[in-house]
Design an enzyme around this catalytic site. Structure first.
Site, PDB file in Angstrom:
ATOM      1  N   HIS A 116      57.409 -24.323  57.787  1.00 20.58           N
ATOM      2  CA  HIS A 116      56.176 -23.819  57.159  1.00 20.58           C
ATOM      3  C   HIS A 116      54.987 -24.762  57.334  1.00 20.58           C
ATOM      4  O   HIS A 116      54.033 -24.700  56.560  1.00 20.58           O
ATOM      5  CB  HIS A 116      56.428 -23.528  55.667  1.00 20.58           C
ATOM      6  CG  HIS A 116      57.330 -22.349  55.448  1.00 20.58           C
ATOM      7  ND1 HIS A 116      57.952 -22.082  54.248  1.00 20.58           N
ATOM      8  CD2 HIS A 116      57.715 -21.349  56.288  1.00 20.58           C
ATOM      9  CE1 HIS A 116      58.687 -20.985  54.359  1.00 20.58           C
ATOM     10  NE2 HIS A 116      58.559 -20.523  55.588  1.00 20.58           N
ATOM     11  N   ASN A 160      72.081 -26.768  44.303  1.00 20.24           N
ATOM     12  CA  ASN A 160      70.965 -26.201  43.531  1.00 20.24           C
ATOM     13  C   ASN A 160      71.386 -26.182  42.061  1.00 20.24           C
ATOM     14  O   ASN A 160      72.570 -25.946  41.780  1.00 20.24           O
ATOM     15  CB  ASN A 160      70.703 -24.755  44.018  1.00 20.24           C
ATOM     16  CG  ASN A 160      69.321 -24.235  43.656  1.00 20.24           C
ATOM     17  OD1 ASN A 160      68.922 -24.250  42.498  1.00 20.24           O
ATOM     18  ND2 ASN A 160      68.595 -23.758  44.652  1.00 20.24           N
ATOM     19  N   GLU A 178      70.646 -23.820  40.182  1.00 15.45           N
ATOM     20  CA  GLU A 178      70.859 -22.389  39.939  1.00 15.45           C
ATOM     21  C   GLU A 178      71.579 -21.761  41.127  1.00 15.45           C
ATOM     22  O   GLU A 178      71.340 -22.147  42.268  1.00 15.45           O
ATOM     23  CB  GLU A 178      69.510 -21.650  39.803  1.00 15.45           C
ATOM     24  CG  GLU A 178      68.523 -22.267  38.836  1.00 15.45           C
ATOM     25  CD  GLU A 178      68.956 -22.085  37.406  1.00 15.45           C
ATOM     26  OE1 GLU A 178      69.715 -21.119  37.142  1.00 15.45           O
ATOM     27  OE2 GLU A 178      68.556 -22.915  36.563  1.00 15.45           O
TER      28      GLU A 178
END
Ligand code: BJW
Ligand code: ZN
Length: 252
Positions: free
Chosen positions: A124, A219, A221
């Site tokens: 990105h 992670n 989550e």
């Protein structure tokens, strides 16, 4: 402290690491969270909880109000340059000392490179350089941190903009090729600190899965990438990755 089941999983992953010839770390904003850089989508603290992404991270926004967009990126650039990579970054660099490692990152903060990772694909873009809106030439002279102002391309006079991939824009082909090559040739893939919400990046780990790599999710989550993963190391990158390195060193 990591709990027992987690310790067992760490041992499993350590064995895979011992046998791996090419390891890929695929990282997102959660990798930098412990450095003090906000993630995008976390409910209270994420950038997108406070700002409308299409008003800051799109070419249309830059055309409408360039000064506001430049200001936001100047603040983020200063923030990134004021941060230091945490122990999780250093663990990746340590692992690279004994085997081939490629980092594929969606992050724009350059913290992997500053930590010492040598093979990094930036999907990105980055916060440090600017690029020409018209001819796409990269301008490497660092933009002024304190007084963001519109600068112009030395080659064609077009507007310079942050070298960031905004919504609706193509990812840089050369970086995508580098990432795909790494995913197709790795035997172990760590997916660290990404919500799997943004495409085409979110679809890339499937390449490694199809090519037979083992996949580990790191992670706090569970994310959509859990379906690809053999092991879920639940926790923060700055805790889990150094714990894994400790495990490798203990049994080396
Ligand atoms: C921790 C932690 C700790 C917390 N340790 N973990 C519908 C379907 C499919 C696609 C689309 C669609 N509509 C539009 C699209 C395309 C669009 C897209 O995907 N949109 C989705 C939002 C739906 N994609 C694009 O536009 C891309 N280009 C493209 O597709 O081109 C082709 C094309 C062109 C023209 C026409 C049509 C097609 C470009 C995407 C560019 C993304 N840019 C951004 C912002 C700019 C960069 C910047 O300013 O910094 O990049 S968006 C933002 O999200 C940023 C990130 O790189 C990216 C990914 O976020 P990430 O890293 O996953 O962060 P979070 O916050 O989401 O998650 C953080 C995670 O960390 C969480 O899981 C936490 O639990 C965890 N965590 N603490 C470890 N300590
Ligand atoms: Zn130009």
């Amino acid at each position: 402290m990591l709990e027992d089941p987690q310790t067992r999983e760490l041992d499993r992953v350590r064995t895979w690491l011992d046998n791996a010839k090419h390891v890929v770390f695929f990282t997102g904003a959660g990798m930098s969270a412990e450095c003090g850089i906000p993630t995008f989508r976390e409910a209270q603290t994420g950038f997108w909880a406070r700002f409308d992404p299409m008003e800051l991270a799109s070419p249309e926004a830059f055309k409408r109000h360039p000064e506001q967009v430049l200001q936001w990126y100047a603040e983020r650039r200063a923030q990134a340059l004021n941060c230091a990579p945490h122990a999780g970054y250093r663990a990746i660099v340590e692992i690279e000392k004994s085997r081939r490692v490629t980092v594929i990152t969606q992050n724009v903060d350059r913290l992997h490179q500053r930590a010492g990772s040598r093979h990094v694909a930036e999907l990105h873009g980055n916060l440090i350089t600017e690029s020409c809106f018209k001819c796409e030439a990269v301008d490497y002279s660092q933009p002024n941190l304190n007084a963001p102002y519109q600068r112009y391309c030395k080659s064609c006079g077009g507007q310079l903009r942050p070298s960031i991939v905004w919504f609706g824009e193509q990812l840089p082909a050369e970086q995508v090729l580098k990432a795909e090559d790494a995913l197709l040739t790795c035997d172990l893939l760590f997916i660290v600190g990404t919500s799997a919400a943004v495409y085409p990046a979110a679809a890339m780990p499937q390449l490694a899965k199809d090519a037979g790599a083992k996949i580990v999710l790191v992670n706090p989550e569970r994310t959509e990438h859990a379906v690809l993963s053999s092991v879920f190391l639940q926790g923060a990158a700055g805790v889990v990755l150094p714990a894994l390195l400790d495990r490798m060193n203990e049994t080396a």
